[in-house]
Enzyme design. Structure first.
Site, PDB file in Angstrom:
ATOM      1  N   GLU A  78       0.852  -1.198   0.000  1.00 52.47           N
ATOM      2  CA  GLU A  78       0.000   0.000   0.000  1.00 52.47           C
ATOM      3  C   GLU A  78       0.882   1.241   0.000  1.00 52.47           C
ATOM      4  OE1 GLU A  78      -2.958   0.146   3.117  1.00 52.47           O
ATOM      5  OE2 GLU A  78      -3.654   2.142   2.496  1.00 52.47           O
ATOM      6  N   ASN A 121      -6.717   1.666   2.738  1.00 55.06           N
ATOM      7  CA  ASN A 121      -7.432   2.924   2.910  1.00 55.06           C
ATOM      8  C   ASN A 121      -6.979   3.964   1.895  1.00 55.06           C
ATOM      9  OD1 ASN A 121      -8.676   1.708   5.086  1.00 55.06           O
ATOM     10  ND2 ASN A 121      -7.348   2.652   6.610  1.00 55.06           N
ATOM     11  N   ASN A 150     -12.139  -0.775  -1.021  1.00 53.06           N
ATOM     12  CA  ASN A 150     -11.490  -1.297   0.190  1.00 53.06           C
ATOM     13  C   ASN A 150     -12.284  -0.937   1.435  1.00 53.06           C
ATOM     14  OD1 ASN A 150      -9.022  -2.278   1.765  1.00 53.06           O
ATOM     15  ND2 ASN A 150      -9.261  -0.179   2.554  1.00 53.06           N
ATOM     16  N   GLU A 151     -12.568  -1.932   2.250  1.00 51.61           N
ATOM     17  CA  GLU A 151     -13.197  -1.726   3.574  1.00 51.61           C
ATOM     18  C   GLU A 151     -14.278  -0.656   3.553  1.00 51.61           C
ATOM     19  OE1 GLU A 151     -10.228  -1.220   6.653  1.00 51.61           O
ATOM     20  OE2 GLU A 151      -9.636  -3.323   6.494  1.00 51.61           O
ATOM     21  N   TYR A 171      -7.039  -8.462  11.856  1.00 54.86           N
ATOM     22  CA  TYR A 171      -5.755  -8.190  12.505  1.00 54.86           C
ATOM     23  C   TYR A 171      -5.865  -8.610  13.967  1.00 54.86           C
ATOM     24  CZ  TYR A 171      -4.598  -5.357   8.412  1.00 54.86           C
ATOM     25  OH  TYR A 171      -4.338  -4.939   7.129  1.00 54.86           O
ATOM     26  N   GLU A 223      -6.515  -9.047   3.726  1.00 56.25           N
ATOM     27  CA  GLU A 223      -5.686  -8.389   4.749  1.00 56.25           C
ATOM     28  C   GLU A 223      -5.757  -9.253   6.000  1.00 56.25           C
ATOM     29  OE1 GLU A 223      -6.030  -4.184   5.563  1.00 56.25           O
ATOM     30  OE2 GLU A 223      -6.643  -3.786   3.499  1.00 56.25           O
ATOM     31  N   GLN A 283       1.307  -6.160   5.808  1.00 60.95           N
ATOM     32  CA  GLN A 283       1.680  -5.870   4.441  1.00 60.95           C
ATOM     33  C   GLN A 283       3.045  -6.489   4.150  1.00 60.95           C
ATOM     34  OE1 GLN A 283       0.986  -1.712   3.445  1.00 60.95           O
ATOM     35  NE2 GLN A 283      -1.055  -1.763   4.315  1.00 60.95           N
TER      36      GLN A 283
HETATM   37  O1  AHR Z   1      -3.123  -2.571   6.295  1.00 59.22           O
HETATM   38  C1  AHR Z   1      -3.336  -1.363   6.968  1.00 59.22           C
HETATM   39  C2  AHR Z   1      -4.768  -0.852   6.819  1.00 59.22           C
HETATM   40  O2  AHR Z   1      -5.630  -1.723   7.483  1.00 59.22           O
HETATM   41  C3  AHR Z   1      -5.318  -0.803   5.411  1.00 59.22           C
HETATM   42  O3  AHR Z   1      -5.008   0.387   4.750  1.00 59.22           O
HETATM   43  C4  AHR Z   1      -6.790  -0.881   5.643  1.00 59.22           C
HETATM   44  O4  AHR Z   1      -7.470  -1.485   4.570  1.00 59.22           O
HETATM   45  C5  AHR Z   1      -6.932  -1.655   6.934  1.00 59.22           C
HETATM   46  O5  AHR Z   1      -7.774  -1.054   7.828  1.00 59.22           O
END
Ligand code: AHR
Length: 502
Positions: free
Chosen positions: A27, A72, A172-173, A244, A292, A351
């Site tokens: 990203e 994001n 995305n999201e 995450y 992700e 990432q």
């Molecule tokens: O990977 C970091 C961020 O986490 C990304 O930009 C977003 O898609 C997610 O919230």
């Protein structure tokens, strides 16, 4: 001392091991692109300014696909800022990460880098501030052979051949209130459907990913997927999932069981997609792009974007340093992804470089492997052929977050061509060694070809530029096979791979 057993049978196949399971993510965020993959001043930089040392590490990691350019970031991105002569490219505010993007790297540079890294690109489009037309424009620029304004512009910019990008993320999201252009599920479902329909008019064989939830903790988790798929089901191939994990308040036991949540996430999204399928009376199945996933300590200072008048280029952001327990969890999350290979057809470790990443760099200086690099690289290297369902009999552990969980998590793969088997296993106990026995009688005459374990008496040990090698996966000398049963000792807080062959 804990004991557990597994039974492996080559007849019980879940599905193929997919290279796309070992994807990652680049990203425009912090130092992932600038001074991460791209650093023209670096001694190893090539003619395009890409770091050779990082390219080598990306290959060693065994990365399959790379998602780009966000995240994001993509929800405010104008892709055409990043093409053409460098000196004419505008610098822009990146609202997602309160930074400035000089647009030195754009789609053409990324595609050159992807070729050098030998990875499949996965392109995300902006459905935050933009819509159907811009989605069509970047698709034309990338994938149309020539004879149109944007495809000829690509050729004029040096890429004679179309890129042929197969996988496209439709935003995305979009469920997240933090997202630029955040939408309700219905608003997003409509927009994604129209973007997908139009993109398929250009190329019906594209593989399209619609946004699912940004975490299973979102209040809209479940209903978001259902509403979006009620709109988009016929036009897309995948729904995304993001997750995450981190150790919170010193609760190591719950943290080590993070894969329980990932299992639940995958099962819930699959069930929701199947419910929409049933209601629509369709046969096509929607698969999951877990695009992700990682360990991420979001509350730490390094995850806070700059504020006020400070809009730096490539600031230090999300530069988590990973310890041994983090690596064990990453290894366990990969076990969960493999176990669901029938449903998860693509995944991206978020990432790749510097930003919550397995690979770290100093601007113009050293690069090194974080602890999380090792289980990823070893799984990518040794998971071959087919994923096998394993029968587990293991003691349980009590956790604050997930209640009783299995002390052992494991999956196996088998290459039908060579007969090579790999067993990936995690001991989630924080204190006790676990003796694992694996019934492999159905595999015939096999021997232990190798066994590696990642653990350390101090599970908080983390790699750094000065010392990235004191704790590495080491040969596990306890692994042995006798009378069709493999025995191996798994230390507390450990990830292992045991390899069997003829
Ligand atoms: O990977 C970091 C961020 O986490 C990304 O930009 C977003 O898609 C997610 O919230």
């Amino acid at each position: 001392m804990l004991t557990a057993s597994l039974v492996i049978d080559p007849a019980f196949v879940v599905g193929p091991v997919r290279r796309r399971t070992f994807g990652s993510f680049v990203e425009h965020l912090g130092r992932c692109v600038y001074t991460g993959i791209h650093d023209p001043e670096h001694a190893s930089a090539d003619e395009d300014g890409f770091r050779g040392d990082v390219l080598d590490l990306v290959k060693e990691l065994g990365t399959g696909t790379v998602r780009y350019p966000g995240g994001n970031f993509v929800s405010g991105y104008r892709w055409e800022d990043g093409i053409g002569p460098r000196e004419q490219r505008p610098s822009r505010l990146d609202l997602a990460w309160h930074s400035t993007d000089p647009n030195t790297v754009g789609v053409d540079e990324f595609m050159r880098w992807a070729k050098k890294a030998d990875v499949e690109p996965m392109m995300a489009i902006n459905l935050g501030t933009r819509g159907v037309q811009e989605a069509l424009d970047i698709l034309e620029y990338c994938n149309v052979a020539g004879g149109t304004q944007l495809s000829d512009l690509r050729r004029a910019n040096g890429a004679e051949e179309p890129y042929g990008i197969k996988m496209w993320c439709l935003g995305n999201e979009m469920d997240g209130p933090w997202q630029i252009g955040h939408k309700t599920a219905h608003e997003y479902g409509r927009l994604a459907t129209e973007a997908a329909r139009a993109m398929r008019m250009v190329d019906p064989d594209l593989e399209l990913v619609v946004c699912g939830s940004s975490s299973s903790a979102m209040p809209t988790f479940g209903t978001w997927e259902a509403t979006v798929l009620e709109e988009a089901y016929e036009y897309v191939d995948y729904i995304s999932a993001h997750a995450y994990y981190s150790e919170k308040d010193g609760d190591l036991a719950s943290f080590l069981a993070s894969a329980v949540d990932m299992d639940h996430f995958i099962d819930s999204v699959s069930a929701t997609a199947d419910a929409v399928r049933a209601a629509k009376k369709l046969t096509k199945r929607i698969h999951i792009s877990f695009d992700e996933w990682n360990v991420w300590y979001q509350h730490r200072a390094e995850s806070r974007p700059p504020t006020g008048d400070d809009w730096p280029v490539a600031p230090v952001l999300l530069e988590d340093r990973y310890n041994v327990a983090d690596a064990v969890v990453v290894g366990n999350l990969l076990i969960s992804l493999l176990r669901h290979t029938d449903r998860v057809h693509s995944a991206s470790l978020a990432q790749l470089v510097n930003v919550i990443a397995p690979i770290m760099t100093e601007p113009g200086g050293r690069s090194w492997r974080q602890t999380t690099f090792h289980p990823f690289a070893l799984t990518s290297e040794h998971a071959k052929g087919e994923v096998l369902q394993v029968a587990v009999d293991a003691p349980t552990l009590e956790t604050e977050k997930f209640g009783e969980v299995s002390a052992l998590d494991a999956v196996a793969t088998r290459d039908p061509e060579t007969g090579a088997v790999a067993i990936f296993a995690v001991n989630r106990s924080t204190t006790e060694t676990l003796t694992l026995t694996v019934d492999v009688r159905s595999l015939g005459d096999v021997r232990v070809v190798g066994a590696q374990t990642l653990s350390n008496p101090d599970h908080t040990w983390a790699a750094s530029a000065d010392d990235a090698t004191s704790v590495l996966p080491v040969e596990n000398g306890t692994a042995a096979v006798s009378d069709g049963v493999v025995t191996v000792e798994l230390p507390a807080v450990s990830w292992s791979v045991v390899r069997l062959g003829a």
